[in-house]
Design a protein around this motif. Structure first.
Motif, PDB file in Angstrom:
ATOM      1  N   LEU A 225       0.828  -1.208   0.000  1.00  0.00           N
ATOM      2  CA  LEU A 225       0.000   0.000   0.000  1.00  0.00           C
ATOM      3  C   LEU A 225       0.861   1.257   0.000  1.00  0.00           C
ATOM      4  N   CYS A 226       2.001   1.225   0.687  1.00  0.00           N
ATOM      5  CA  CYS A 226       2.918   2.366   0.645  1.00  0.00           C
ATOM      6  C   CYS A 226       3.467   2.566  -0.765  1.00  0.00           C
ATOM      7  N   LEU A 227       3.781   1.455  -1.457  1.00  0.00           N
ATOM      8  CA  LEU A 227       4.245   1.578  -2.843  1.00  0.00           C
ATOM      9  C   LEU A 227       3.143   2.112  -3.735  1.00  0.00           C
ATOM     10  N   LEU A 228       1.910   1.688  -3.468  1.00  0.00           N
ATOM     11  CA  LEU A 228       0.776   2.211  -4.230  1.00  0.00           C
ATOM     12  C   LEU A 228       0.655   3.717  -4.022  1.00  0.00           C
ATOM     13  N   ALA A 229       0.809   4.156  -2.757  1.00  0.00           N
ATOM     14  CA  ALA A 229       0.741   5.588  -2.458  1.00  0.00           C
ATOM     15  C   ALA A 229       1.859   6.334  -3.177  1.00  0.00           C
ATOM     16  N   TYR A 230       3.062   5.754  -3.181  1.00  0.00           N
ATOM     17  CA  TYR A 230       4.181   6.379  -3.891  1.00  0.00           C
ATOM     18  C   TYR A 230       3.855   6.574  -5.365  1.00  0.00           C
ATOM     19  N   GLY A 231       3.365   5.504  -5.992  1.00  0.00           N
ATOM     20  CA  GLY A 231       3.050   5.591  -7.413  1.00  0.00           C
ATOM     21  C   GLY A 231       1.939   6.570  -7.713  1.00  0.00           C
ATOM     22  N   ALA A 232       0.914   6.597  -6.867  1.00  0.00           N
ATOM     23  CA  ALA A 232      -0.220   7.499  -7.098  1.00  0.00           C
ATOM     24  C   ALA A 232       0.191   8.956  -6.923  1.00  0.00           C
ATOM     25  N   ILE A 233       0.960   9.246  -5.868  1.00  0.00           N
ATOM     26  CA  ILE A 233       1.408  10.625  -5.639  1.00  0.00           C
ATOM     27  C   ILE A 233       2.352  11.057  -6.754  1.00  0.00           C
ATOM     28  N   ARG A 234       3.187  10.141  -7.199  1.00  0.00           N
ATOM     29  CA  ARG A 234       4.101  10.446  -8.298  1.00  0.00           C
ATOM     30  C   ARG A 234       3.339  10.871  -9.545  1.00  0.00           C
ATOM     31  N   LEU A 235       2.222  10.215  -9.817  1.00  0.00           N
ATOM     32  CA  LEU A 235       1.423  10.568 -10.998  1.00  0.00           C
ATOM     33  C   LEU A 235       0.814  11.959 -10.883  1.00  0.00           C
ATOM     34  N   SER A 236       0.646  12.444  -9.649  1.00  0.00           N
ATOM     35  CA  SER A 236       0.064  13.779  -9.459  1.00  0.00           C
ATOM     36  C   SER A 236       1.082  14.887  -9.714  1.00  0.00           C
ATOM     37  N   ASP A 237       2.337  14.511  -9.946  1.00  0.00           N
ATOM     38  CA  ASP A 237       3.420  15.481 -10.141  1.00  0.00           C
ATOM     39  C   ASP A 237       4.063  15.238 -11.509  1.00  0.00           C
ATOM     40  N   PRO A 238       3.454  15.737 -12.582  1.00  0.00           N
ATOM     41  CA  PRO A 238       3.962  15.442 -13.931  1.00  0.00           C
ATOM     42  C   PRO A 238       5.383  15.931 -14.178  1.00  0.00           C
ATOM     43  N   ASP A 239       5.818  16.960 -13.460  1.00  0.00           N
ATOM     44  CA  ASP A 239       7.167  17.483 -13.666  1.00  0.00           C
ATOM     45  C   ASP A 239       8.214  16.684 -12.900  1.00  0.00           C
ATOM     46  N   HIS A 240       7.767  15.883 -11.936  1.00  0.00           N
ATOM     47  CA  HIS A 240       8.679  15.076 -11.124  1.00  0.00           C
ATOM     48  C   HIS A 240       9.839  15.934 -10.612  1.00  0.00           C
ATOM     49  N   GLY A 241       9.470  17.056 -10.061  1.00  0.00           N
ATOM     50  CA  GLY A 241      10.470  17.987  -9.567  1.00  0.00           C
ATOM     51  C   GLY A 241      10.405  18.136  -8.068  1.00  0.00           C
ATOM     52  N   PRO A 242      11.265  18.964  -7.509  1.00  0.00           N
ATOM     53  CA  PRO A 242      11.266  19.132  -6.056  1.00  0.00           C
ATOM     54  C   PRO A 242       9.960  19.762  -5.582  1.00  0.00           C
ATOM     55  N   GLY A 243       9.545  19.387  -4.407  1.00  0.00           N
ATOM     56  CA  GLY A 243       8.301  19.905  -3.859  1.00  0.00           C
ATOM     57  C   GLY A 243       7.635  18.874  -2.981  1.00  0.00           C
ATOM     58  N   PRO A 244       6.468  19.214  -2.445  1.00  0.00           N
ATOM     59  CA  PRO A 244       5.779  18.311  -1.514  1.00  0.00           C
ATOM     60  C   PRO A 244       5.476  16.937  -2.112  1.00  0.00           C
ATOM     61  N   ALA A 245       5.039  16.885  -3.371  1.00  0.00           N
ATOM     62  CA  ALA A 245       4.682  15.600  -3.980  1.00  0.00           C
ATOM     63  C   ALA A 245       5.903  14.688  -4.054  1.00  0.00           C
ATOM     64  N   TRP A 246       7.037  15.244  -4.481  1.00  0.00           N
ATOM     65  CA  TRP A 246       8.264  14.449  -4.565  1.00  0.00           C
ATOM     66  C   TRP A 246       8.662  13.938  -3.187  1.00  0.00           C
TER      67      TRP A 246
END
Length: 207
Positions: free
Chosen positions: A23-44
């Protein structure tokens, strides 16, 4: 105030890890998708904290699968222990990767800055195969090895290693599919958590 027995705490951790790790990996993947730039910030930052937590929780999962194989003797027992060591080596490597990614995200001001830091870090001799390309694969190898062995011994259904294979292949196909792969891991491992925790409790009562 009474202290909870150490064995009880360990049993609870084992049972929890089998569901919390994927479930933690699922959360990682889902939050990652919310950050299309994959840059520094809360999502990363949050996504990588979830990733590190999930990978570390796979340590108790691997040890729980090992305990499920404990009735095995001889070559089967050695094989299970070897698979566990292989998987734990992979856990250590993926954890190191997650920590590096987290620190880079915290230090950089933008994606370009992250790329520069990654280039500096990844230029260190032997770091790429140890942390990024070779050793992390051992995590999946160890997990699959254990579930296949348990299926051969008829201690788990054949569906378990099949789901682990599908989950691994899905995540390898694209990082964007990490939530799907993690969900497959969850379906494969969740039913085993109770059995692994029971095995731990039984081993503790014999100690």
């Amino acid at each position: 105030m009474t202290n909870e027995p150490r064995g009880t705490r360990g049993t609870a951790l084992t049972r929890t890890a089998f569901i919390a790790a994927p479930l933690c990996l699922l959360a990682y993947g889902a939050i990652r998708l919310s950050d299309p730039d994959h840059g520094p910030g809360p999502a990363w930052t949050i996504s990588h904290v979830a990733m590190i937590a999930g990978v570390l929780l796979f340590g108790p999962v691997l040890l729980g699968l090992l305990r499920l194989s404990e009735p095995a003797t001889g070559a089967a027992r050695l094989s299970a222990r070897a698979a566990t060591l292989v998987g734990l080596a992979g856990v250590a490597a993926v954890t190191a990767q997650g920590v590096i990614d987290l620190v880079v995200g915290l230090r950089a001001d933008d994606r370009a800055g992250m790329n520069r830091l990654f280039d500096e870090i990844q230029s260190v001799p032997a770091l790429m195969p140890v942390v990024y390309t070779v050793v992390p694969i051992l995590f999946y190898v160890g997990l699959l090895w254990l579930t296949i062995q348990l299926a051969v011994q008829r201690r788990v259904g054949v569906w378990c290693p099949v789901l682990v294979v599908l989950g691994t292949a899905t995540m390898a196909a694209s990082l964007d599919l990490i939530p799907v792969g993690a969900l497959l891991f969850c379906v494969a491992l969740f039913p085993l958590g109770r059995d692994a925790a029971t095995s731990r409790a039984a081993a503790g009562s014999r100690a």
